[in-house]
Design a protein around this motif. Structure first.
Motif, PDB file in Angstrom:
ATOM      1  N   GLN A 133       0.829  -1.204   0.000  1.00  0.00           N
ATOM      2  CA  GLN A 133       0.000   0.000   0.000  1.00  0.00           C
ATOM      3  C   GLN A 133       0.864   1.255   0.000  1.00  0.00           C
ATOM      4  O   GLN A 133       0.569   2.232  -0.697  1.00  0.00           O
ATOM      5  CB  GLN A 133      -0.925  -0.005   1.212  1.00  0.00           C
ATOM      6  CG  GLN A 133      -1.920   1.155   1.223  1.00  0.00           C
ATOM      7  CD  GLN A 133      -2.850   1.086   2.416  1.00  0.00           C
ATOM      8  OE1 GLN A 133      -2.661   0.278   3.316  1.00  0.00           O
ATOM      9  NE2 GLN A 133      -3.860   1.925   2.408  1.00  0.00           N
ATOM     10  N   CYS A 134       1.931   1.217   0.768  1.00  0.00           N
ATOM     11  CA  CYS A 134       2.847   2.358   0.840  1.00  0.00           C
ATOM     12  C   CYS A 134       3.471   2.630  -0.526  1.00  0.00           C
ATOM     13  O   CYS A 134       3.567   3.777  -0.963  1.00  0.00           O
ATOM     14  CB  CYS A 134       3.932   2.086   1.884  1.00  0.00           C
ATOM     15  SG  CYS A 134       5.171   3.396   2.014  1.00  0.00           S
ATOM     16  N   GLU A 135       3.882   1.564  -1.223  1.00  0.00           N
ATOM     17  CA  GLU A 135       4.491   1.715  -2.540  1.00  0.00           C
ATOM     18  C   GLU A 135       3.489   2.285  -3.544  1.00  0.00           C
ATOM     19  O   GLU A 135       3.833   3.135  -4.365  1.00  0.00           O
ATOM     20  CB  GLU A 135       5.014   0.364  -3.017  1.00  0.00           C
ATOM     21  CG  GLU A 135       6.212  -0.136  -2.208  1.00  0.00           C
ATOM     22  CD  GLU A 135       6.569  -1.567  -2.535  1.00  0.00           C
ATOM     23  OE1 GLU A 135       5.856  -2.186  -3.356  1.00  0.00           O
ATOM     24  OE2 GLU A 135       7.562  -2.077  -1.981  1.00  0.00           O
ATOM     25  N   LYS A 136       2.220   1.829  -3.487  1.00  0.00           N
ATOM     26  CA  LYS A 136       1.200   2.326  -4.404  1.00  0.00           C
ATOM     27  C   LYS A 136       0.934   3.804  -4.170  1.00  0.00           C
ATOM     28  O   LYS A 136       0.785   4.582  -5.126  1.00  0.00           O
ATOM     29  CB  LYS A 136      -0.091   1.525  -4.227  1.00  0.00           C
ATOM     30  CG  LYS A 136      -0.023   0.105  -4.776  1.00  0.00           C
ATOM     31  CD  LYS A 136      -1.356  -0.603  -4.618  1.00  0.00           C
ATOM     32  CE  LYS A 136      -1.302  -2.005  -5.211  1.00  0.00           C
ATOM     33  NZ  LYS A 136      -2.587  -2.729  -5.044  1.00  0.00           N
ATOM     34  N   LEU A 137       0.860   4.208  -2.896  1.00  0.00           N
ATOM     35  CA  LEU A 137       0.612   5.611  -2.585  1.00  0.00           C
ATOM     36  C   LEU A 137       1.764   6.490  -3.051  1.00  0.00           C
ATOM     37  O   LEU A 137       1.567   7.609  -3.519  1.00  0.00           O
ATOM     38  CB  LEU A 137       0.393   5.775  -1.071  1.00  0.00           C
ATOM     39  CG  LEU A 137      -0.919   5.206  -0.529  1.00  0.00           C
ATOM     40  CD1 LEU A 137      -0.937   5.283   0.986  1.00  0.00           C
ATOM     41  CD2 LEU A 137      -2.108   5.954  -1.112  1.00  0.00           C
ATOM     42  N   THR A 138       2.984   5.951  -2.928  1.00  0.00           N
ATOM     43  CA  THR A 138       4.147   6.703  -3.384  1.00  0.00           C
ATOM     44  C   THR A 138       4.073   6.957  -4.881  1.00  0.00           C
ATOM     45  O   THR A 138       4.351   8.058  -5.363  1.00  0.00           O
ATOM     46  CB  THR A 138       5.442   5.932  -3.058  1.00  0.00           C
ATOM     47  OG1 THR A 138       5.541   5.733  -1.636  1.00  0.00           O
ATOM     48  CG2 THR A 138       6.664   6.727  -3.515  1.00  0.00           C
ATOM     49  N   VAL A 139       3.673   5.927  -5.648  1.00  0.00           N
ATOM     50  CA  VAL A 139       3.543   6.056  -7.100  1.00  0.00           C
ATOM     51  C   VAL A 139       2.459   7.073  -7.447  1.00  0.00           C
ATOM     52  O   VAL A 139       2.621   7.915  -8.343  1.00  0.00           O
ATOM     53  CB  VAL A 139       3.217   4.695  -7.744  1.00  0.00           C
ATOM     54  CG1 VAL A 139       2.867   4.872  -9.217  1.00  0.00           C
ATOM     55  CG2 VAL A 139       4.405   3.752  -7.599  1.00  0.00           C
ATOM     56  N   GLN A 140       1.321   7.022  -6.733  1.00  0.00           N
ATOM     57  CA  GLN A 140       0.225   7.949  -6.998  1.00  0.00           C
ATOM     58  C   GLN A 140       0.627   9.389  -6.718  1.00  0.00           C
ATOM     59  O   GLN A 140       0.286  10.307  -7.477  1.00  0.00           O
ATOM     60  CB  GLN A 140      -0.993   7.584  -6.148  1.00  0.00           C
ATOM     61  CG  GLN A 140      -1.702   6.324  -6.619  1.00  0.00           C
ATOM     62  CD  GLN A 140      -2.906   6.024  -5.760  1.00  0.00           C
ATOM     63  OE1 GLN A 140      -2.772   5.739  -4.577  1.00  0.00           O
ATOM     64  NE2 GLN A 140      -4.071   6.080  -6.348  1.00  0.00           N
ATOM     65  N   ILE A 141       1.351   9.599  -5.640  1.00  0.00           N
ATOM     66  CA  ILE A 141       1.793  10.952  -5.292  1.00  0.00           C
ATOM     67  C   ILE A 141       2.747  11.485  -6.360  1.00  0.00           C
ATOM     68  O   ILE A 141       2.675  12.646  -6.753  1.00  0.00           O
ATOM     69  CB  ILE A 141       2.462  10.963  -3.902  1.00  0.00           C
ATOM     70  CG1 ILE A 141       1.395  10.748  -2.819  1.00  0.00           C
ATOM     71  CG2 ILE A 141       3.176  12.291  -3.660  1.00  0.00           C
ATOM     72  CD1 ILE A 141       1.944  10.619  -1.430  1.00  0.00           C
ATOM     73  N   GLU A 142       3.639  10.648  -6.872  1.00  0.00           N
ATOM     74  CA  GLU A 142       4.552  11.070  -7.921  1.00  0.00           C
ATOM     75  C   GLU A 142       3.778  11.486  -9.172  1.00  0.00           C
ATOM     76  O   GLU A 142       4.194  12.384  -9.899  1.00  0.00           O
ATOM     77  CB  GLU A 142       5.523   9.933  -8.254  1.00  0.00           C
ATOM     78  CG  GLU A 142       6.645   9.756  -7.246  1.00  0.00           C
ATOM     79  CD  GLU A 142       7.536  10.981  -7.157  1.00  0.00           C
ATOM     80  OE1 GLU A 142       7.823  11.582  -8.212  1.00  0.00           O
ATOM     81  OE2 GLU A 142       7.924  11.363  -6.046  1.00  0.00           O
ATOM     82  N   HIS A 143       2.643  10.822  -9.405  1.00  0.00           N
ATOM     83  CA  HIS A 143       1.830  11.117 -10.584  1.00  0.00           C
ATOM     84  C   HIS A 143       1.305  12.554 -10.550  1.00  0.00           C
ATOM     85  O   HIS A 143       1.083  13.176 -11.583  1.00  0.00           O
ATOM     86  CB  HIS A 143       0.657  10.137 -10.654  1.00  0.00           C
ATOM     87  CG  HIS A 143      -0.241  10.355 -11.832  1.00  0.00           C
ATOM     88  ND1 HIS A 143       0.139  10.092 -13.126  1.00  0.00           N
ATOM     89  CD2 HIS A 143      -1.502  10.839 -11.912  1.00  0.00           C
ATOM     90  CE1 HIS A 143      -0.836  10.390 -13.951  1.00  0.00           C
ATOM     91  NE2 HIS A 143      -1.858  10.846 -13.237  1.00  0.00           N
ATOM     92  N   TYR A 144       1.122  13.096  -9.351  1.00  0.00           N
ATOM     93  CA  TYR A 144       0.565  14.444  -9.206  1.00  0.00           C
ATOM     94  C   TYR A 144       1.619  15.477  -8.808  1.00  0.00           C
ATOM     95  O   TYR A 144       1.306  16.522  -8.269  1.00  0.00           O
ATOM     96  CB  TYR A 144      -0.564  14.432  -8.160  1.00  0.00           C
ATOM     97  CG  TYR A 144      -1.779  13.695  -8.642  1.00  0.00           C
ATOM     98  CD1 TYR A 144      -2.754  14.331  -9.403  1.00  0.00           C
ATOM     99  CD2 TYR A 144      -1.951  12.353  -8.355  1.00  0.00           C
ATOM    100  CE1 TYR A 144      -3.865  13.644  -9.855  1.00  0.00           C
ATOM    101  CE2 TYR A 144      -3.070  11.650  -8.818  1.00  0.00           C
ATOM    102  CZ  TYR A 144      -4.016  12.313  -9.568  1.00  0.00           C
ATOM    103  OH  TYR A 144      -5.103  11.629 -10.011  1.00  0.00           O
TER     104      TYR A 144
END
Length: 205
Positions: A133-144
Motif C-alpha cells: 500500500q505504501c508503494e502504491k501511494l508513493t507512485v500515486q503521489i509522484e503522478h501528481y
C-alpha cells in the motif's frame, strides 16, 4: 507537428489538456481528433479514449447539447481536481499509518508467547500488505507532482515516515527470529519456512 511514435498515455493527456487550456473554447470530439492529430502528433484513433479518461478523472467537463457532445476544461479546475486527489491520498496515508501503528502494537504483543505461530503469520501478512500500500501511494503521489510542490513535498515526507515505520516492524520481525534461534536453537532457514517468511524479506530502501 509531425506524428511521433512512442508517445506515452500521460503525454497524450497533457497535450490534449493543453488544447483546452490554450484555446479556452468548447469542442466536439471530431474537432479534438482533428486538432490532436494535426497539431499534437496524436493518432486520431486513440484521442476519444484519451478524452474519456480525462473526463473520468474530472479534468475535462462534457455535456450533451442537442445531438452533439461538447467538451471543455479550464486550468483552475485541473488544479482543484489534483489538490482534491492529493487530499484523498493524504487521508489514505493517514489511515495507512494508523493501521501500521496497530500492527506495530500487535508485533510487540506477539513477543510474549512467541510459540503462537498463527499470530506471527498474521502480522507478517499485514506487514506485507502495508508495504504494498505504501508503494502504491508513493507512485500515486509522484503522478501528481506537477500540481503543488509544497504539498507534494509534505506527502513525500509522510511517505518516508511510513517507510520508516515499516522498517521498524521489519526490525521487530528480525528480533523475533533472533530470539527464537537463541531460545530454541532453530536454524534461520527453518524459521523462515515454518512461518512463511520469504527469502527476500528485508528492509525497504
Amino acid at each position: 507537428m509531425s506524428k511521433r511514435k512512442g508517445i506515452s498515455l500521460e503525454e497524450k493527456r497533457q497535450r490534449m489538456l493543453s488544447v483546452f487550456y490554450d484555446r479556452k473554447e468548447f469542442f466536439q470530439l471530431k474537432e479534438l481528433e482533428k486538432i490532436g492529430s494535426k497539431e499534437k502528433g496524436i493518432n486520431a484513433m486513440v484521442i476519444k479514449d484519451v478524452i474519456q479518461g480525462l473526463v473520468d478523472d474530472g479534468l475535462v467537463d462534457t455535456e450533451r447539447i442537442g445531438t452533439s457532445n461538447y467538451f471543455w476544461a479550464f486550468p483552475s479546475k485541473a488544479v482543484h481536481t489534483r489538490k482534491r486527489k492529493i487530499d484523498d491520498l493524504q487521508k489514505q496515508l493517514g489511515e495507512s499509518e494508523r493501521k501500521r501503528k496497530a500492527t506495530d502494537e500487535s508485533i510487540s504483543k506477539a513477543k510474549v508467547g512467541r510459540e503462537d505461530s498463527e499470530s506471527r503469520e498474521k502480522i507478517l501478512k499485514e506487514l506485507k500488505e502495508k508495504k504494498i500500500q505504501c508503494e502504491k501511494l508513493t507512485v500515486q503521489i509522484e503522478h501528481y507532482k506537477e500540481c503543488d510542490p509544497e504539498v507534494l513535498e509534505a506527502k513525500r515526507q509522510e511517505t518516508q515516515v511510513a517507510k520508516d515505520a515499516a522498517n521498524r516492524w521489519t526490525d521487530n520481525v528480525f528480533s523475533i527470529k533472533s530470539w527464537c534461534k537463541r531460545k530454541f536453537g532453530f536454524e534461520e532457514s527453518v524459521l523462515d519456512k515454518q512461518f512463511g517468511i520469504p527469502e527476500d524479506f528485508d528492509y525497504i530502501d
